[in-house]
Write an enzyme that holds these catalytic residues in place. Sequence first.
Site, PDB file in Angstrom:
ATOM      1  N   TYR A 183     -14.930 -11.623  -7.897  1.00 50.27           N
ATOM      2  CA  TYR A 183     -15.085 -10.702  -6.772  1.00 50.27           C
ATOM      3  C   TYR A 183     -14.348 -11.253  -5.552  1.00 50.27           C
ATOM      4  O   TYR A 183     -13.698 -12.309  -5.613  1.00 50.27           O
ATOM      5  CB  TYR A 183     -16.572 -10.484  -6.478  1.00 50.27           C
ATOM      6  CG  TYR A 183     -17.308  -9.765  -7.589  1.00 50.27           C
ATOM      7  CD1 TYR A 183     -16.917  -8.493  -7.989  1.00 50.27           C
ATOM      8  CD2 TYR A 183     -18.370 -10.367  -8.257  1.00 50.27           C
ATOM      9  CE1 TYR A 183     -17.573  -7.833  -9.010  1.00 50.27           C
ATOM     10  CE2 TYR A 183     -19.038  -9.718  -9.282  1.00 50.27           C
ATOM     11  CZ  TYR A 183     -18.635  -8.442  -9.659  1.00 50.27           C
ATOM     12  OH  TYR A 183     -19.280  -7.791 -10.665  1.00 50.27           O
ATOM     13  N   GLN A 233     -31.521   2.367 -39.352  1.00 45.80           N
ATOM     14  CA  GLN A 233     -30.205   1.741 -39.375  1.00 45.80           C
ATOM     15  C   GLN A 233     -30.151   0.471 -38.536  1.00 45.80           C
ATOM     16  O   GLN A 233     -29.202  -0.317 -38.641  1.00 45.80           O
ATOM     17  CB  GLN A 233     -29.155   2.738 -38.881  1.00 45.80           C
ATOM     18  CG  GLN A 233     -28.975   3.925 -39.803  1.00 45.80           C
ATOM     19  CD  GLN A 233     -28.160   5.033 -39.173  1.00 45.80           C
ATOM     20  OE1 GLN A 233     -27.476   4.821 -38.178  1.00 45.80           O
ATOM     21  NE2 GLN A 233     -28.233   6.226 -39.736  1.00 45.80           N
ATOM     22  N   LYS A 269     -25.356 -10.664 -34.960  1.00 49.97           N
ATOM     23  CA  LYS A 269     -26.169  -9.537 -34.521  1.00 49.97           C
ATOM     24  C   LYS A 269     -27.624  -9.632 -34.971  1.00 49.97           C
ATOM     25  O   LYS A 269     -28.367  -8.660 -34.911  1.00 49.97           O
ATOM     26  CB  LYS A 269     -25.548  -8.222 -35.012  1.00 49.97           C
ATOM     27  CG  LYS A 269     -24.146  -7.981 -34.476  1.00 49.97           C
ATOM     28  CD  LYS A 269     -23.704  -6.549 -34.636  1.00 49.97           C
ATOM     29  CE  LYS A 269     -24.444  -5.611 -33.716  1.00 49.97           C
ATOM     30  NZ  LYS A 269     -23.969  -4.217 -33.792  1.00 49.97           N
ATOM     31  N   GLY A 280     -31.401 -12.550 -15.915  1.00 53.20           N
ATOM     32  CA  GLY A 280     -31.065 -11.203 -15.470  1.00 53.20           C
ATOM     33  C   GLY A 280     -31.438 -10.160 -16.489  1.00 53.20           C
ATOM     34  O   GLY A 280     -32.402  -9.410 -16.339  1.00 53.20           O
ATOM     35  N   GLU A 288     -42.474   7.226 -42.829  1.00 58.41           N
ATOM     36  CA  GLU A 288     -41.133   6.721 -43.124  1.00 58.41           C
ATOM     37  C   GLU A 288     -40.923   6.779 -44.636  1.00 58.41           C
ATOM     38  O   GLU A 288     -41.683   6.184 -45.397  1.00 58.41           O
ATOM     39  CB  GLU A 288     -40.976   5.289 -42.620  1.00 58.41           C
ATOM     40  CG  GLU A 288     -39.781   4.529 -43.144  1.00 58.41           C
ATOM     41  CD  GLU A 288     -38.466   5.258 -42.909  1.00 58.41           C
ATOM     42  OE1 GLU A 288     -37.700   5.406 -43.881  1.00 58.41           O
ATOM     43  OE2 GLU A 288     -38.209   5.694 -41.753  1.00 58.41           O
ATOM     44  N   CYS A 308     -34.328  -9.300 -24.662  1.00 56.97           N
ATOM     45  CA  CYS A 308     -32.965  -8.775 -24.556  1.00 56.97           C
ATOM     46  C   CYS A 308     -32.206  -9.144 -25.828  1.00 56.97           C
ATOM     47  O   CYS A 308     -32.291 -10.270 -26.312  1.00 56.97           O
ATOM     48  CB  CYS A 308     -32.279  -9.382 -23.333  1.00 56.97           C
ATOM     49  SG  CYS A 308     -30.481  -9.127 -23.287  1.00 56.97           S
TER      50      CYS A 308
END
Length: 492
Positions: free
Chosen positions: A23, A270, A280, A169, A262, A193
Amino acid sequence: GDCALRAKQAGFDGIEVHAGHGYLIAEFMSTYVNKRTDKYGGCLDNRLRFVNEIYTNIRGKVGDDFPVMIRFSADEVVQGGRDISESRVLAKLFAEWGFDALHVSSGAYGDHNKGIVSPMYVSHAWTVDFAAEIKRIVDIPVFTVNRINDPRMADGLLEMGKADFIGMGRGSLADPELPNKAKAGDLTAIRYCIGCMQGCVGKLLVGEAITCLVNPSLGQEYQLDYRKVTKPKKVLIAGGGPGGLEAARAAAIKGHAVTLYEKGSFLGGQFKSAAYPPCKGELATYTNWITSELDQLGVTIHLNRELTKELVAAEKPDTVIVATGGTPCKPAIKGIDKALVVTAEDALLGNVATGDQIVVAGGGEVGSETAAHLAMQQRDVTIIEMLPKICSDLDGVNKFNLMKILREYEVNQLTQTKVVEILDDGVIIENSQGQQTLPADTVVIALGYRPNNQLAEALSAVHNHVIVIGGAVKTSNAMVAINDGFNAGLSL
């Protein structure tokens, strides 16, 4: 300085000068941008003149008893950018000037490797050693940050003396109650997160209000009503993917009697297969968290049982939420029904055996991640994509990291190419060079999804309050499905 004073008058406990990440202030400080030849460019003292004037103005207006911190990138991770060698000098100068704490970050715009906000491809707490180095040479508190979302990880870093404070954060966006849950020792209740960057950075970069894939309430807390309803409804939900699970949670919070059906043997839809590609695995934390939440909320879950029109007619619910998601597209390619053809989801879950030579039809996110997963098993993998580039549906940082894996494991990429026919032992492809045949033991289809809305259509004849959400309406992604489910459940 005027802005800082307003912050103090408004009741904030302190302010932080953002001098990192490329920045404006960072641009003055670093030679990779600052090419000035006046008193604001050249030597280090000149490059720091701008931030020094800003600090002097702030301190003169807020006084000595108001905390003023500064955030800067210890390593800008771009060609020509600052590294830790000069950042050590910066840290000592900032402390001498009178800053009350140093927030040590990393990166600048243009860094596609690890990013200012690191994706799930980047290891947790990867910048802490920068903070640790700086902590050794200053006497003021040092903050460390980046991919630290587990309280025990944070505790360990503090115990090791890496920093004095831990900044969270995205962890706080995903679960604002994270510190309280950690303090109570209830770590399984934390909604972690997952580092997807879809709702936070992804929305920010297109000028929209940020949200969060795992926390659909983010940004609208002031207008949500979680009070129990006076007349609970009987709610049936079809589908145990992210959308259906979130709909069940929201409806149960409101006090409704919720039953989820289900047809498969597991929850997550998925999202389960999406956790298998390299880097992942954290996606599974969301499914685990919400399953635990549903158990505590008293939601009844039936696995291996499909919600049908007949079952709805027999149960007589007040509301049915259809979250049946999408099914893989199977275009009219000759030979697509042959035995060697499998879906990306089945390949990821290990439901099918794949050979050593694999062709993946479709080079979007799903196809490319599946290719990476299979290539890491030492398979010979080729991606076929009709567009000029693969991974065109991914943001820059995630794409950079996925492409790096594809290159490392030598995944062949044929773009502007289409599959014409699937043979018993290969595929016929076509591009500007004409047709050719590629040998293949397995062909993986990753050509998108289409809405699975058959149940919704069938229910329209027997029920007058059916809500269709997520991929059953229009195939998109988990963030849309979860948001749809949250809004549907909370609106009842």
